[in-house]
Design an enzyme around this catalytic site. Structure first.
Site, PDB file in Angstrom:
ATOM      1  CG  ASN A   1      -1.779   1.198   1.356  1.00 44.26           C
ATOM      2  OD1 ASN A   1      -1.811   2.038   0.450  1.00 44.26           O
ATOM      3  ND2 ASN A   1      -2.492   1.315   2.464  1.00 44.26           N
TER       4      ASN A   1
ATOM      5  CE  LYS B   1      -0.314   3.168   4.729  1.00 49.23           C
ATOM      6  NZ  LYS B   1      -0.173   3.252   6.184  1.00 49.23           N
TER       7      LYS B   1
ATOM      8  CG  HIS C   1      -5.929   1.824   5.342  1.00 47.96           C
ATOM      9  ND1 HIS C   1      -5.467   2.748   6.253  1.00 47.96           N
ATOM     10  CD2 HIS C   1      -4.913   0.967   5.114  1.00 47.96           C
ATOM     11  CE1 HIS C   1      -4.203   2.449   6.547  1.00 47.96           C
ATOM     12  NE2 HIS C   1      -3.845   1.388   5.873  1.00 47.96           N
TER      13      HIS C   1
ATOM     14  CD  GLU D   1      -3.053   5.497   6.772  1.00 50.70           C
ATOM     15  OE1 GLU D   1      -2.973   5.551   5.536  1.00 50.70           O
ATOM     16  OE2 GLU D   1      -2.146   5.006   7.485  1.00 50.70           O
TER      17      GLU D   1
ATOM     18  CD  GLU E   1      -3.389  -2.399   7.358  1.00 49.19           C
ATOM     19  OE1 GLU E   1      -2.428  -2.758   6.672  1.00 49.19           O
ATOM     20  OE2 GLU E   1      -3.835  -1.246   7.346  1.00 49.19           O
TER      21      GLU E   1
ATOM     22  N   GLY F   1       2.562   2.423  10.766  1.00 47.36           N
ATOM     23  CA  GLY F   1       3.511   3.521  10.593  1.00 47.36           C
ATOM     24  C   GLY F   1       4.223   3.917  11.868  1.00 47.36           C
TER      25      GLY F   1
ATOM     26  CB  SER G   1       5.376  -1.831  11.911  1.00 53.28           C
ATOM     27  OG  SER G   1       4.970  -0.491  12.192  1.00 53.28           O
TER      28      SER G   1
HETATM   29  P1  13P Z   1       3.052   0.424   7.689  1.00 46.25           P
HETATM   30  O1  13P Z   1       3.563  -0.869   7.093  1.00 46.25           O
HETATM   31  O2  13P Z   1       3.774   1.629   7.193  1.00 46.25           O
HETATM   32  O3  13P Z   1       2.934   0.343   9.169  1.00 46.25           O
HETATM   33  O4  13P Z   1       1.548   0.615   7.128  1.00 46.25           O
HETATM   34  C1  13P Z   1       0.657  -0.443   7.213  1.00 46.25           C
HETATM   35  C2  13P Z   1      -0.550  -0.108   6.451  1.00 46.25           C
HETATM   36  O5  13P Z   1      -1.299   0.770   6.811  1.00 46.25           O
HETATM   37  C3  13P Z   1      -0.805  -0.851   5.216  1.00 46.25           C
HETATM   38  O6  13P Z   1      -2.075  -0.612   4.724  1.00 46.25           O
END
Ligand code: 13P
Length: 257
Positions: free
Chosen positions: A9, A11, A89, A91, A174, A180, A219
């Site tokens: 992803n 982003k 997600h 976010e 997740e 992150g 992560s």
């Molecule tokens: P990270 O791997 O940067 O923690 O992000 C995970 C994520 O949100 C994947 O959709």
């Protein structure tokens, strides 16, 4: 036998040409034991597809067409050749920004359980596999509500979905606090939650639960991927930051062998 899936992803990162370059760098690590899919921003989808790699989108709007300025439909994505799409997600659910955003704004900025479900229905109708993200915030975990939060997200998202359709859905666990932040959910706990997700799926879409892939995200990196992917209920990863670094993502793809 479920084939592992490693999804990157990206982003809001990488221009179209940067994205295509990254894909060309990682393609040598692709192998038959796992599927790999990259999820660029909307503007980078076409260049990514031209590399021949499997490509997913990061979001979709559920209506087929109409006066929905700024939105992209599942039909438009399917027409390009997109085969996966992330929905729910943390976010885009707005859970990530919960502390920063006034509660009254969440209804405008966030996906709700119902819009997540509508997006899944639209994607399935267009022949795109939804990657449904679920997960708890730190406050929900500390209050002992992890399982209940996730069960609520699953039952709302899958309401009315047949088990034939559900078998095409990928679920990504997740934990919001692990995204992150560099904090990975430890492997036994990630496996426990993914096992709980599979049991919940049995109650929701009975025949499909054993076929559905459940990914871990939060992560994931080269150093922890093999351990996570070796768990019986973890069928791959949804990778954020590490999917932007060619060598790191190649090692994660190798870990799914
Ligand atoms: P990270 O791997 O940067 O923690 O992000 C995970 C994520 O949100 C994947 O959709």
């Amino acid at each position: 036998m479920r084939k592992p899936l490693v999804a990157g992803n990206w982003k809001m990162n990488l221009t179209p040409s940067e994205g295509a370059r990254l894909i060309r760098e990682i393609q040598s690590a692709f192998h038959d034991a796992a599927e790999v899919v990259v999820c660029p921003s909307f503007v980078a989808l076409i260049d990514a597809l031209e590399t021949g790699a499997p490509v997913g989108a990061q979001d979709v709007f559920w209506k087929e067409s109409g006066a929905f300025t700024g939105s992209i439909s599942a039909g438009m994505l399917a027409n390009l050749g997109v085969t996966y799409c992330i929905v729910g997600h943390s976010e885009t659910r707005g859970r990530f920004g919960k502390l920063e955003v006034d509660e009254s704004c969440l209804g405008y900025f966030s996906e709700t359980d119902e819009t997540v479900r509508l997006k899944i229905v639209a994607l399935l109708a267009a022949g795109i596999a939804p990657v449904l993200c679920v997960g708890e915030t730190l406050a929900e975990r500390e209050a002992g509500n992890t399982d209940a939060v996730i069960q609520g997200q699953l039952s709302a998202a899958l309401m009315g979905i047949s088990s034939t359709d559900a078998s095409r859905i990928v679920v990504a666990y997740e934990p919001v606090w692990a995204i992150g932040t560099g904090k990975t959910c430890d492997t036994p706990e990630a496996e426990r939650v993914c096992g709980m997700i599979r049991s919940s799926l049995t109650g929701l879409v009975d025949g499909a639960a054993e076929e559905m892939r459940i990914l871990y995200g939060g992560s994931v990196k080269a150093a922890n991927a093999a351990d996570l992917f070796a768990q019986p209920n973890i069928d791959g990863g949804l990778v954020g930051g590490a999917s932007l670094i060619a060598d790191e993502f190649k090692a994660i793809i190798q870990a799914a062998k």
